[in-house]
Structures are given as C-alpha cells and as structure tokens.
Design a protein around this motif. Structure first.
Motif, PDB file in Angstrom:
ATOM      1  N   LEU A   1       0.633  -1.146   0.093  1.00 25.09           N
ATOM      2  CA  LEU A   1       0.084  -0.044   0.008  1.00 25.09           C
ATOM      3  C   LEU A   1       0.713   1.630  -0.232  1.00 25.09           C
ATOM      4  CD1 LEU A   1      -2.736  -1.287   2.379  1.00 25.09           C
ATOM      5  CD2 LEU A   1      -3.025  -0.947   0.511  1.00 25.09           C
ATOM      6  N   LYS A   2       1.841   0.769  -0.371  1.00 29.94           N
ATOM      7  CA  LYS A   2       2.788   2.280  -0.069  1.00 29.94           C
ATOM      8  C   LYS A   2       2.014   3.492  -1.302  1.00 29.94           C
ATOM      9  CE  LYS A   2       7.070   3.023  -1.843  1.00 29.94           C
ATOM     10  NZ  LYS A   2       8.069   2.608  -2.599  1.00 29.94           N
ATOM     11  N   ASP A   3       2.128   3.157  -2.585  1.00 26.09           N
ATOM     12  CA  ASP A   3       1.254   4.152  -3.317  1.00 26.09           C
ATOM     13  C   ASP A   3      -0.089   3.614  -3.467  1.00 26.09           C
ATOM     14  OD1 ASP A   3       0.176   5.647  -5.216  1.00 26.09           O
ATOM     15  OD2 ASP A   3       2.458   6.064  -6.576  1.00 26.09           O
ATOM     16  N   LEU A   4      -0.794   4.249  -2.895  1.00 24.43           N
ATOM     17  CA  LEU A   4      -2.322   4.356  -2.274  1.00 24.43           C
ATOM     18  C   LEU A   4      -2.951   3.944  -3.853  1.00 24.43           C
ATOM     19  CD1 LEU A   4      -4.059   5.647   0.648  1.00 24.43           C
ATOM     20  CD2 LEU A   4      -3.619   3.454   0.089  1.00 24.43           C
ATOM     21  N   GLU A   5      -2.491   4.832  -4.960  1.00 23.76           N
ATOM     22  CA  GLU A   5      -3.024   5.078  -6.040  1.00 23.76           C
ATOM     23  C   GLU A   5      -2.892   4.305  -7.112  1.00 23.76           C
ATOM     24  OE1 GLU A   5      -5.182   8.103  -6.054  1.00 23.76           O
ATOM     25  OE2 GLU A   5      -5.418   7.477  -7.932  1.00 23.76           O
ATOM     26  N   GLN A   6      -1.701   3.740  -6.896  1.00 21.80           N
ATOM     27  CA  GLN A   6      -0.820   2.603  -8.091  1.00 21.80           C
ATOM     28  C   GLN A   6      -2.187   1.311  -7.382  1.00 21.80           C
ATOM     29  OE1 GLN A   6       2.910   2.283  -7.536  1.00 21.80           O
ATOM     30  NE2 GLN A   6       3.134   0.191  -9.198  1.00 21.80           N
ATOM     31  N   PHE A   7      -1.962   1.287  -6.002  1.00 17.87           N
ATOM     32  CA  PHE A   7      -2.415  -0.093  -5.010  1.00 17.87           C
ATOM     33  C   PHE A   7      -4.407   0.091  -6.243  1.00 17.87           C
ATOM     34  CE2 PHE A   7      -5.606  -2.172  -2.752  1.00 17.87           C
ATOM     35  CZ  PHE A   7      -4.823  -3.547  -2.147  1.00 17.87           C
ATOM     36  N   TYR A   8      -4.929   1.320  -5.300  1.00 15.46           N
ATOM     37  CA  TYR A   8      -6.233   1.772  -6.368  1.00 15.46           C
ATOM     38  C   TYR A   8      -6.187   0.697  -7.731  1.00 15.46           C
ATOM     39  CZ  TYR A   8     -11.071   3.086  -7.899  1.00 15.46           C
ATOM     40  OH  TYR A   8     -12.462   3.378  -7.743  1.00 15.46           O
ATOM     41  N   GLN A   9      -5.418   1.384  -8.749  1.00 12.94           N
ATOM     42  CA  GLN A   9      -5.615   1.316 -10.282  1.00 12.94           C
ATOM     43  C   GLN A   9      -5.448   0.314 -10.046  1.00 12.94           C
ATOM     44  OE1 GLN A   9      -7.114   2.971 -11.804  1.00 12.94           O
ATOM     45  NE2 GLN A   9      -5.840   5.194 -10.348  1.00 12.94           N
ATOM     46  N   GLN A  10      -4.045  -0.637  -9.500  1.00 13.90           N
ATOM     47  CA  GLN A  10      -4.316  -2.315 -10.018  1.00 13.90           C
ATOM     48  C   GLN A  10      -4.942  -3.144  -9.325  1.00 13.90           C
ATOM     49  OE1 GLN A  10      -0.904  -3.281  -7.083  1.00 13.90           O
ATOM     50  NE2 GLN A  10       0.745  -2.725  -8.450  1.00 13.90           N
ATOM     51  N   ALA A  11      -5.919  -3.133  -9.232  1.00 15.87           N
ATOM     52  CA  ALA A  11      -7.048  -3.639  -7.599  1.00 15.87           C
ATOM     53  C   ALA A  11      -8.029  -3.388  -8.858  1.00 15.87           C
ATOM     54  CB  ALA A  11      -7.449  -2.432  -7.116  1.00 15.87           C
ATOM     55  N   LYS A  12      -8.870  -2.011  -9.345  1.00 16.69           N
ATOM     56  CA  LYS A  12      -9.635  -1.792 -10.240  1.00 16.69           C
ATOM     57  C   LYS A  12      -9.608  -2.895 -11.760  1.00 16.69           C
ATOM     58  CE  LYS A  12     -12.646   0.696 -11.730  1.00 16.69           C
ATOM     59  NZ  LYS A  12     -13.489   0.355 -13.396  1.00 16.69           N
ATOM     60  N   LYS A  13      -8.197  -2.787 -12.104  1.00 15.10           N
ATOM     61  CA  LYS A  13      -7.311  -3.560 -13.430  1.00 15.10           C
ATOM     62  C   LYS A  13      -8.122  -5.045 -13.260  1.00 15.10           C
ATOM     63  CE  LYS A  13      -3.915  -3.727 -17.358  1.00 15.10           C
ATOM     64  NZ  LYS A  13      -4.302  -4.862 -17.287  1.00 15.10           N
ATOM     65  N   HIS A  14      -7.432  -5.313 -11.772  1.00 12.58           N
ATOM     66  CA  HIS A  14      -7.878  -6.401 -11.750  1.00 12.58           C
ATOM     67  C   HIS A  14      -9.229  -7.016 -12.021  1.00 12.58           C
ATOM     68  CE1 HIS A  14      -5.796 -10.398  -9.165  1.00 12.58           C
ATOM     69  NE2 HIS A  14      -6.925 -10.313 -10.231  1.00 12.58           N
ATOM     70  N   PHE A  15     -10.421  -6.297 -10.924  1.00 10.09           N
ATOM     71  CA  PHE A  15     -11.851  -6.659 -10.997  1.00 10.09           C
ATOM     72  C   PHE A  15     -12.275  -5.849 -12.327  1.00 10.09           C
ATOM     73  CE2 PHE A  15     -15.578  -4.722 -10.692  1.00 10.09           C
ATOM     74  CZ  PHE A  15     -16.200  -5.497  -9.585  1.00 10.09           C
TER      75      PHE A  15
ATOM     76  N   ASP B   1     -10.684  -6.221 -15.755  1.00 13.01           N
ATOM     77  CA  ASP B   1      -9.561  -7.653 -16.462  1.00 13.01           C
ATOM     78  C   ASP B   1     -10.108  -9.259 -16.019  1.00 13.01           C
ATOM     79  OD1 ASP B   1      -9.327  -5.575 -17.748  1.00 13.01           O
ATOM     80  OD2 ASP B   1      -6.717  -6.172 -17.158  1.00 13.01           O
ATOM     81  N   ASP B   2     -10.968  -9.618 -14.810  1.00 15.86           N
ATOM     82  CA  ASP B   2     -11.025 -10.990 -14.053  1.00 15.86           C
ATOM     83  C   ASP B   2     -12.351 -10.949 -13.715  1.00 15.86           C
ATOM     84  OD1 ASP B   2     -10.498 -13.508 -13.034  1.00 15.86           O
ATOM     85  OD2 ASP B   2      -8.350 -12.867 -11.893  1.00 15.86           O
ATOM     86  N   PRO B   3     -13.326 -12.192 -14.743  1.00 15.51           N
ATOM     87  CA  PRO B   3     -14.309 -11.983 -13.635  1.00 15.51           C
ATOM     88  C   PRO B   3     -14.238 -12.577 -12.533  1.00 15.51           C
ATOM     89  CG  PRO B   3     -14.428 -12.762 -15.924  1.00 15.51           C
ATOM     90  CD  PRO B   3     -12.669 -12.697 -15.848  1.00 15.51           C
ATOM     91  N   ALA B   4     -12.880 -13.662 -12.230  1.00 15.72           N
ATOM     92  CA  ALA B   4     -13.476 -15.056 -11.392  1.00 15.72           C
ATOM     93  C   ALA B   4     -13.150 -13.436 -10.443  1.00 15.72           C
ATOM     94  CB  ALA B   4     -12.318 -15.611 -10.914  1.00 15.72           C
ATOM     95  N   PHE B   5     -12.263 -12.728 -10.226  1.00 20.18           N
ATOM     96  CA  PHE B   5     -11.727 -11.779  -9.253  1.00 20.18           C
ATOM     97  C   PHE B   5     -12.549 -11.138  -8.940  1.00 20.18           C
ATOM     98  CE2 PHE B   5      -9.721  -7.823  -8.214  1.00 20.18           C
ATOM     99  CZ  PHE B   5      -9.291  -8.413  -6.830  1.00 20.18           C
ATOM    100  N   ALA B   6     -13.498 -10.166 -10.296  1.00 20.04           N
ATOM    101  CA  ALA B   6     -15.104  -9.709  -9.420  1.00 20.04           C
ATOM    102  C   ALA B   6     -15.922 -10.194  -8.757  1.00 20.04           C
ATOM    103  CB  ALA B   6     -15.516  -9.291 -10.922  1.00 20.04           C
ATOM    104  N   ASP B   7     -16.259 -11.627  -9.294  1.00 28.25           N
ATOM    105  CA  ASP B   7     -16.848 -12.000  -8.032  1.00 28.25           C
ATOM    106  C   ASP B   7     -16.636 -11.919  -6.636  1.00 28.25           C
ATOM    107  OD1 ASP B   7     -18.797 -12.459 -10.147  1.00 28.25           O
ATOM    108  OD2 ASP B   7     -18.262 -14.369 -10.937  1.00 28.25           O
TER     109      ASP B   7
END
Ligand code: ARG
Length: 575
Positions: free
Chosen positions: A184-198, A200-206
């Motif tokens: 969580l060193k860079d919150l903004e980056q972490f958020y972007q990663q999570a969002k991208k994951h969400f 791109d990856d339907p299983a993760f979104a579920d």
C-alpha cells in the motif's frame, strides 16, 4: 463587548425611553463611508413605519434619549432618518488598550459538530478534498476561539462497495508475501491495480462482490484486511493534515463504517413511521416537501434491492449519533455544492422522522469548484486529478524560490521554514479569501504575490511590524504607555482593530471565512497607510508619539497573527 453590541444596547434603551415598541430594533451597523460617522443606527425608519410617524422625528426622539457622551463626540441625523455616530478618539484608544485577542468564553456556548474533509479512503487525497478540509478547519478554529464546544467529525468513506475489491486485492498481494505497508506504499497505484484486476478478471470481480457482503456482515478475516488498508489510508491523510496545518486527528475520524449497526434500525424506524415504503424491491422515502415543479416528490433510496444501504442511510444514522450521543446544538457540513440535493433530503427527512429536533440547526455550507486557469476544473497537465501531496510540495518549492530571490540573506534553514509557511499559507488563503459558494480559479502566480489580498502580503505586513520592534529594540509586551490617536490614519486603524470580534461573530454565524480574510486585508492596508503617514522611528518624533504608535503596531500585529491563525495560517518574525 464589541462596539456594535454596545451601541445596540444604548440605542435599544433610548428607543424604549422614547416609547417605541420593543419589537423595533435599532439596526446598528458600521458606516460604509467615514463621512457618515463610524457607526449608524438605522432603526428609526422601521419604527416610524410601525408607528405611522415621520422617520426623522423618530430619529430625533431617539437621539434625545440616547446616552452616548462617554463614547461619541458627534451624532447627526442624515437622509431619511439615519443616525450617524462619530466615536471619540480617546474612547477608541481606551477600548483598544483593553482588547486582548485571546480565546474567549461564550455566555451561551453551543456544542457544534463540524463535518469536514471526509475523503473516501479508497484513493489518495486529491484537490477535490482541499476546500472542505481548509474551510471546515478554519470554522472549527473560529468557533472554538469564541468559546463553543467544537466536535470535529471526519466522515470518511470507509465502507463502500470498493472495499470488497480492495480487500480482495490486498489478500492476494499479502499472499505473495508482500508486507501490507509495501503493498500500500502508493495508494493510488494500488487502487489502479485492483481496478484493473476487477475489470479484467471475472473470477476476481465475483470474489470482490462476495467480499463486500462478507465484510459488511462482519467477517473477521476480511475486517482485518480492511483495517490494514484503512490504517494506511488514514495515515496518508494525517501526513497531509500535518503538512497543511489542519487540526484533524485520528480521534476525529468517524467514518461510514462506524454507523453500520444503526442502519437497519434507521430503515425499520422510517418504515414504522410510515415514511419509508417498498418500491420495486427497494426501500424509499418520497418527500413531498422537496417536490419538483411538476409536483413529483423527491425520492430518497435508503435500502437497495439486494439489501445494501446507501449514503443517505449512513448520513441519517450519523445525525442520530451527533444529536443523541454528541448532544449537538448545531451541525455544520462542509461539502461540495454538488451534494446539495442529498443534504436537503437527509435534513428534511431527519427532522420529519424526529431523528433531529427542530431546535438543532442542520447546515450545509456548500462550496464551488476549484478551477484551472483555463476555467475548467483544476487538473494536471496530462488531465489527471492533482494529488494533494503534489500540490503541497509544489507550493513549498515555488515559495522557496520566491523567498530566495526576495531575501538572499536568510540561511537555508530559515528559508525552508519561511517557504513552508508562505507556500502552504498561500494555497489556503487563496481558497479561504474567495466567497465560498463560488467556483474559483487556482493560480500560483496570484496566490504567491506579495501584493493584493494574499497570504504573503499579510505575512509580510506582520513580519514588517516585527522588524520595527527589533530596530526599536523594544518588546511589544513591555509597552504600557498612553495611546493617543491624533491622526485620521491612526483613528481609522484603531477602529478597524476594534472590529475583530464583530468580524468573528459574523464568520461564526454565516460560515464565510472570506469575511475574516477581507477584514485582515483591510487591516493591513490601513496599517500601511498609517505607517506612511505617521513616522515611528524617525528623528524628530517625540518619545510619546513613538511609544503610542508602537502600541498601534503591536495591536495590529496581534490582530493579524490571531486572525491568520484562525484561518490556519502561520506567521513568522522575518521573511
Ligand atoms: N466522503 C464523501 C465524499 O467524498 C463526503 C462526506 C461528507 N460528509 C457527509 N456527512 N456526507 O463525497
């Protein structure tokens, strides 16, 4: 007591003695033009109307009865029935000697909840949070100074649907042996990663969707992850508060999650009262009070189809807490104007449902948007949101360059300190000095200017006074001599200084900090006029004049320092 209240008291007595009905107020106000005296009593017109008499006759009867000999050297009736009061310079001097500018105790202290800053914790703080943070903090300081009990509430967004996604992402990254502080060193980056994951990856979104439900249902493992995330995000906010000189502490944080247990009760009570009804699976309230032009009631959803609660539900629960537990007499919200409808809805509903009695004042103090110099909302060069951390850094860097050019004699350490106060002060003042309800244009150049209504101008005026005391080799505190106000410039300055309390009262009532900024700017300008007209340390100035004028300098410095402090802006001895 301030001059306005004192005159109001005297004129009220006179009106009673003249047989004027008590509901007619004297309407005392500062005169707009020194030609018409220092203050005016404008109540004769209203009284004449109520009594069916001539305003100038009434004004004369008030004047015949008013006792002002101690404080005024001239009064006159002007125009349709204004009473002009010219104050005695000797009286002004005596009042000024008594003015202390210290925190007051109120005769009628209120418990005031101030809801401000309140960022969503999912992301880094950005410029969108600046106005609420700065304006709210200034009001909290002013109200506290006036003797009220102020309870700061940082209503952070820590419970929304995004926290499903964020905890799921954190879980995966921690699974890969990352420490939470690293992930969580860079919150903004972490958020972007999570969002991208969400995305791109339907299983993760579920999984993310499943996690929100579990989290809000109290799952211990998810609460632990959530708590880690929340902690890092709050810490990031605290660093910014510190950099900005904002008084919010961890103990002021009462986020959306805090109200979780009360949400079901809010909904069931509204249902029991018949205010909330089921509509297409959701629970909603129809407010006729806020109907549109066609007569359609305003709709507030308090529970979604799947059972989830909403922003409005949380705000209703927060109001119950603020009134029930915190015993608020007044609740002030510093939130963007775009949330005006939401605030109107929850205020109306809270009163209607009896969650908040009519005696408690619910106030949304809205503000406009911060614009770039091109007149569109303030963005980075590449069009992204400006992080607050970058903004504060840039402010200090720019101020540093400016201070270096202006005063090369300062040591690097002194300069860094001055630059911090000037840079941060400039950003805050630029915001506070504009009428809150308007949009305003963010301009580095104008906010950092040493001329005009800016923080550097006021800080410089203060530092200049300090340098006079250094040159005179006198401590301001040691001055205890006669103050005599001979020159018009001295009288005008003294009168302004005596209006400090009146100004704070107005700010406290209307929550417009620009009123205090304008007052300080006018004070500094009157000081400059006085300084030009009335020499202090020049040869040939009598000791009595010098000491008297130094006292005016000291009183000005106190008002500037105290006023700036109430805006959350620091002063310095040298710059
Ligand atoms: N977290 C909200 C936002 O970022 C602001 C909350 C303001 N306070 C409140 N009680 N609604 O828009």
């Amino acid at each position: 007591m301030n001059i306005r209240d004192l005159l109001t008291q005297r004129f009220s007595l006179a009106m009673a003695a003249a047989g004027i009905p008590a509901e007619c107020a004297p309407h005392v106000a500062p005169s707009k033009n020194p030609q018409f005296g220092d203050y005016q009593a404008n109540g004769a017109m209203g009284a004449a109307k109520a009594m069916g008499r001539k305003p100038r006759d009434i004004a004369q009867e008030i004047l015949d009865n008013v006792e002002l000999d101690d404080l005024a050297d001239k009064t006159e009736i002007a125009g349709p029935g204004f009473i002009n009061v010219h104050l005695r310079p000797a009286w002004l001097a005596q009042q000024l000697k008594q003015q202390s500018c210290e925190a007051q105790s109120s005769d009628s202290p209120q418990t005031i909840v101030v809801d401000y800053s309140s960022p969503n914790l999912a992301k880094e703080m950005h410029v969108g949070h600046l106005r609420s943070t700065i304006i709210g903090d200034s009001l909290a300081r002013v109200l506290e100074f006036m003797g009220h009990k102020v309870i700061r509430q940082n209503h952070v967004g820590d419970w929304g649907t995004q926290f499903g996604m964020l905890t799921a992402e954190l879980e995966e990254q921690l699974g890969q042996n990352q420490a939470a502080s690293m992930a969580l060193k860079d919150l903004e980056q972490f958020y972007q990663q999570a969002k991208k994951h969400f995305d791109d990856d339907p299983a993760f979104a579920d999984k993310a969707r499943d996690y929100v439900v579990k989290l809000q249902g109290g799952d211990a493992k998810l609460l632990e992850l959530w708590d880690k995330f929340r902690d890092v995000s709050l810490e990031h906010g605290e660093e910014l508060y510190q950099a900005l000189g904002v008084t919010l502490k961890r103990s002021d944080v009462k986020g959306e999650s805090f109200y979780n247990d009360d949400l079901a009760k809010v909904v069931s009570e509204l249902k029991e009262q018949g205010l909330a009804v089921e509509d297409d699976g959701a629970i909603v309230v129809f407010l006729e009070e806020l109907a549109d032009k066609e007569g359609n009631p305003s709709v507030v959803i308090i529970q979604k189809k799947g059972g989830g609660y909403l922003y409005a539900t949380t705000d209703l629960a927060a109001m119950r807490h603020r009134v029930g537990e915190l015993k608020a007499d007044r609740i002030m919200y510093f939130i963007d104007a775009r949330q005006s409808l939401h605030m109107k809805q929850v205020f109306t509903l809270a009163h209607k449902a009896g969650f908040v009695s009519e005696a408690v004042s619910l106030e949304h103090h809205a503000f406009g948007t911060m614009m770039g110099e091109d007149g569109t909302p303030f963005k980075t060069r590449s069009g992204g949101t400006v992080k607050l951390a970058d903004l504060t850094t840039e402010a200090v860097e720019r101020a540093n360059a400016l201070v270096e050019a202006k005063n090369p004699e300062l040591s690097a350490q002194e300069r860094a300190e001055v630059a911090r106060k000037v840079g941060i002060g400039a950003v805050k003042y630029a915001d506070l000095s504009k009428t809150r309800t308007n949009d305003y244009i963010f301009s580095w150049e104008s906010m950092l200017s040493f001329e005009g209504n800016t923080a550097p101008y006021l800080q410089y005026a203060y530092a200049r006074i300090q340098s006079i005391f250094r040159r005179a080799d006198i401590q301001a505190d040691d001055l205890n001599v006669d103050l005599h106000l001979a020159a018009a410039e001295e009288q005008a300055l003294a009168l302004k200084l005596l209006r400090f309390d009146e100004t704070l009262e107005q700010v406290a009532k209307e929550a417009f900090p620009h009123v205090l900024c304008t007052y300080l700017y006018e004070t500094a300008s009157l000081y400059m006029k006085f300084y030009e007209a009335c020499p202090i340390l020049k040869d040939g100035v009598s000791e009595a004049d010098k000491m008297s004028r130094l006292q005016l300098c000291a009183a000005t410095a106190t008002v500037l320092r105290t006023g700036l402090d109430l805006l959350g802006i620091e002063t310095m001895e040298k710059m």
